[in-house]
Design an enzyme around this catalytic site. Structure first.
Site, PDB file in Angstrom:
ATOM      1  N   ASP A  73       7.011  26.110 -34.052  1.00  0.00           N
ATOM      2  CA  ASP A  73       8.040  26.530 -34.998  1.00  0.00           C
ATOM      3  C   ASP A  73       7.482  26.195 -36.385  1.00  0.00           C
ATOM      4  OD1 ASP A  73      10.627  27.203 -36.094  1.00  0.00           O
ATOM      5  OD2 ASP A  73      10.926  25.048 -36.339  1.00  0.00           O
ATOM      6  N   ASP A  89      15.180  26.022 -31.318  1.00  0.00           N
ATOM      7  CA  ASP A  89      13.907  25.927 -30.597  1.00  0.00           C
ATOM      8  C   ASP A  89      14.097  25.559 -29.128  1.00  0.00           C
ATOM      9  OD1 ASP A  89      12.371  26.428 -32.926  1.00  0.00           O
ATOM     10  OD2 ASP A  89      12.598  24.338 -33.529  1.00  0.00           O
ATOM     11  N   CYS A 121       3.504   1.624   2.699  1.00  0.00           N
ATOM     12  CA  CYS A 121       4.752   0.904   2.431  1.00  0.00           C
ATOM     13  C   CYS A 121       5.680   1.766   1.566  1.00  0.00           C
ATOM     14  CB  CYS A 121       4.459  -0.400   1.709  1.00  0.00           C
ATOM     15  SG  CYS A 121       3.405  -1.538   2.608  1.00  0.00           S
ATOM     16  N   CYS A 149       0.853  -1.199   0.000  1.00  0.00           N
ATOM     17  CA  CYS A 149       0.000   0.000   0.000  1.00  0.00           C
ATOM     18  C   CYS A 149       0.878   1.233   0.000  1.00  0.00           C
ATOM     19  CB  CYS A 149      -0.944  -0.002   1.203  1.00  0.00           C
ATOM     20  SG  CYS A 149      -0.087   0.102   2.792  1.00  0.00           S
ATOM     21  N   ASP A 193      11.704  21.544 -33.556  1.00  0.00           N
ATOM     22  CA  ASP A 193      12.562  20.417 -33.931  1.00  0.00           C
ATOM     23  C   ASP A 193      14.025  20.779 -34.054  1.00  0.00           C
ATOM     24  OD1 ASP A 193      12.466  21.951 -36.260  1.00  0.00           O
ATOM     25  OD2 ASP A 193      12.585  20.197 -37.560  1.00  0.00           O
TER      26      ASP A 193
END
Length: 723
Positions: free
Chosen positions: A417, A620, A21, A18, A616
């Site tokens: 972009d 950027d 723990c 649980c 990409d």
């Protein structure tokens, strides 16, 4: 497995039941000298530890064991999946428990129909004892360790509750009177074990994405050396090896095709359903299936550096991380078990004082202990995240961590972009005009300056000038956001945008009108100017970049989801406006430097928007970092992908809307799970305390709560994108 990545270490943890723990393991790990942070994921049973220096695996394992649990290094590639399969291991024990418990429970059910089939006391004891002390041994072991650690967990609650019911039954039996409750103790243990088994079985399904990705790794490869082909273990491959890949085989590594043509099925890695054509010079991805042709590829990336390994690592990291919303759950769980024990004692004392029936009082206390298991709370968030990141990975969307998944659902502005994101990123040289009429010189100088550059415009110049003799350029330097400078045959040149011309005091003259016409038609214009010994214009180059076929659908999908779109580009206003108008982009910022993109992102966020930036390229990266959530296109640079929280494995912008949709559905599942988990305990504990639930019903309800939370999360696996 223990994986050491810099100052971070992974440990699979055994024995947790649980959130209490998980909290105790975290506390134990954080107490180890040198540990900066430790997070434990109950669903993956995995601890991630960040240390100031080199991680001391032995000290961390000892800390986990002192807390009452087991850390098991060296179990293979996937900590969440390592070790003995608990589903297969526990099934036979649960079958035996059910066989022993059924005769105890049946007479109780018969009582509802007026039938009195109660078994003799000694038979009840004979059936209940192995269930209590053999099938239920795990609860005693874990509960005892919790007591030694001066804390509580679900196992302690079950051990206390069933022991009380069993002990009361033995006492009443030996005393010669009263009702026996052997069936209550046995049914609770059987139902709790059954619930944990169903939960483990369901949790395995949330990790299917990782197992499916791991299965893509072939064990061997055929290496060609000195004209001879021999099969070697994949671990013995080296960068530069020539690998022969037959039709139908999986690519054993990332590489570049040097012989042959084929089609590759990359669907498991990128989500691209259609086979991709591969020929000489094309890249292949390890794990993809070679289609109809035999090829030879030169190995370019192996092992941990391969695309497949990075994808697996990203999915594992995302599934092991904690979402910010989990912090609330952790705070509640830290006090939950001690509070439940107090409530159980209060219920026992209250009922005893109320009617003097201490056996009834004890049963109500047992019901409180059994129903109050915080498993559902602990599983609500991580199981939804595991299912969400898994389905995203199968569709070519890599989500870096749980925080990225949580942030993505609230995005209301997406900044793009342009080049390589909305457009194909493969511009062609559509026009070139020399100021002195010598167009050959213009192309030759441009080719010399751009030689070796990987910029899309440079590649376009290279393709257009193939076969044109060019001189060699020296002292080539990039001017971020402007272009490049270089020296050819002792003369200084600058090649770039209009800002670069201004920087060197060069006027475009009559060519400005021509350039404007090209820009209005959507072209990008670059200028070549001589800078030394004296500044003068050499000419202009116009480049056209086609819009990706999927871009319009991507923007429309975002608008349908109520998301505003923004374009940030270093290109000229005419080109940017032309593209934006065709796609229906809401807001355009053109001729923006890399740091300018980040500033615009910051302004948007300051106005209350939650912003996702999609890009990409290296330029950027600042904007990706400045956004609430950065999204990199898979075909982009490593810098962009490392900065981003989400990577779209194929260059399809429609995946962006899919990523946001997955995030929203995942977050909805988290809210549903947390709501029902909180409600379950808020309603169940008082009902049990007031004597309205017997222990067997409480045990069934507790098991049902955990299984229902995991099952609800698994519904995410049925998600299908809008292909």
């Amino acid at each position: 497995m223990v994986t050491n990545t810099g100052k971070e270490l992974d440990l699979p943890i055994e024995g947790m039941s649980c959130t209490s723990c998980a909290g105790r393991v975290e506390k134990a790990l954080r107490a180890v000298p040198g540990v900066l942070e430790a997070t434990v994921n109950l669903a993956t049973e995995r601890a991630t530890v960040r240390t100031a220096g080199k991680p001391d695996a032995a000290a961390l394992v000892q800390a986990v064991e002192r807390a009452g649990y087991k850390a098991t290094p060296g179990l293979g590639d996937a900590p969440a999946l390592a070790g003995t399969d608990p589903v297969a291991r526990d099934a036979w024990q649960i079958g035996i428990a059910a066989a022993l418990t059924l005769p105890l429970a049946m007479p109780m059910a018969a009582e509802l129909f007026g039938l009195h089939l109660m078994l003799p006391a000694w038979v009840q004891w004979l059936l209940a004892t192995p269930v209590q002390f053999w099938i239920g041994a795990r609860f005693y072991r874990a509960g005892w360790k919790a007591l030694l650690a001066k804390t509580g967990n679900m196992d302690l609650l079950v051990a206390l509750g069933t022991s009380a019911a069993y002990g009361l039954s033995v006492f009443e039996w030996l005393g010669g009177g009263g009702h026996l409750y052997f069936e209550a103790a046995a049914v609770v243990i059987t139902l709790v074990r059954l619930g944990k088994w169903l939960e483990a079985r369901a949790k395995r399904q949330t990790t299917e994405a990782i197992r499916a990705l791991q299965a893509l790794r072939p064990a061997t490869a055929r290496v060609r050396k000195n004209g001879e082909v021999r099969e070697v273990r994949i671990e013995r491959l080296r960068i530069g090896d020539e690998v022969v890949i037959r039709p139908g085989e999986r690519m054993p590594m990332d590489g570049v095709v040097i012989e042959g043509t084929t089609h590759a099925d990359e669907s498991m890695l990128t989500g691209e359903s259609m086979p991709v054509t591969k020929g000489t010079g094309d890249k292949v991805i390890g794990g993809a299936v070679n289609g109809d042709g035999a090829i030879v590829a030169r190995a370019a990336a192996l092992g941990a550096e391969s695309t497949l390994a990075r994808i697996i690592r990203a999915v594992e990291d995302a599934q092991a991380a904690k979402a910010p919303v989990q912090r609330l759950v952790d705070k509640v769980s830290a006090v939950f078990v001690p509070a439940v024990i107090v409530i159980a004692f209060a219920a026992f004392a209250g009922w005893w004082l109320y009617n003097g029936d201490w056996s009834a009082a004890l049963l109500n206390a047992v019901a409180v202990l059994v129903i109050a298991c915080p498993c559902a709370l602990g599983l609500a968030t991580p199981t939804a995240i595991m299912a969400g990141t898994g389905v995203a990975a199968r569709h070519g969307i890599l989500i870096k961590d749980a925080e990225a998944l949580e942030l993505l659902h609230g995005v209301n502005v997406v900044a793009f972009d342009k080049t390589g994101t909305l457009t194909a990123g493969k511009p062609r040289l559509t026009a070139h005009i020399a100021a002195n009429g010598d167009h050959g010189e213009l192309l030759a100088l441009s080719a010399a300056i751009q030689q070796g550059s990987e910029h899309p415009l440079a590649r376009a110049v290279g393709e257009a000038t193939a076969g044109v003799a060019s001189a060699s350029a020296v002292d080539v330097r990039a001017v971020p956001g402007h272009g490049v400078t270089a020296s050819v045959a002792g003369v200084g040149y600058a090649l770039g945008n209009a800002r670069l011309l201004e920087r060197f005091g060069v006027s475009p003259g009559e060519l400005a009108k021509v350039a404007r016409r090209h820009e209005d038609a959507g072209a990008t214009v670059s200028w070549l100017a001589q800078t030394a010994p004296g500044p003068k214009l050499v000419g202009m180059l116009a480049f056209g970049d086609a819009i990706k076929p999927e871009s319009r659908a991507a923007v429309n999908g975002l608008k349908a989801a109520g998301i505003r779109t923004v374009m940030l580009t270093g290109d000229n206003q005419g080109s940017a406006s032309h593209i934006a108008g065709q796609l229906g982009i809401d807001e355009v910022h053109a001729q923006v430097l890399p740091e300018g993109k980040a500033e615009i992102i910051v302004r948007l966020r300051a106005n209350g928007a939650r912003v996702a930036m999609v890009g990409d390229g290296i330029n950027d990266a600042p904007a990706l970092a400045a956004a609430d959530i950065g999204i990199a296109m898979g075909g982009g640079t490593d810098v962009a992908m490392h900065t981003a929280g989400v990577t779209l494995m194929r260059g399809d912008p429609r995946l962006l809307a899919d990523a946001i949709d997955i995030s929203r559905r995942t977050y909805a599942k988290i809210r549903q799970n947390l709501f029902w988990a909180f409600v379950f305990n808020a309603v169940g504990v008082p009902l049990a305390a007031f004597g309205l639930l017997n222990p067997m019903i409480a045990g069934a309800a507790m098991a049902f709560s955990s299984v229902s939370v995991v099952s609800n999360a698994l519904l995410l696996r049925r998600w299908r994108g809008a292909e």
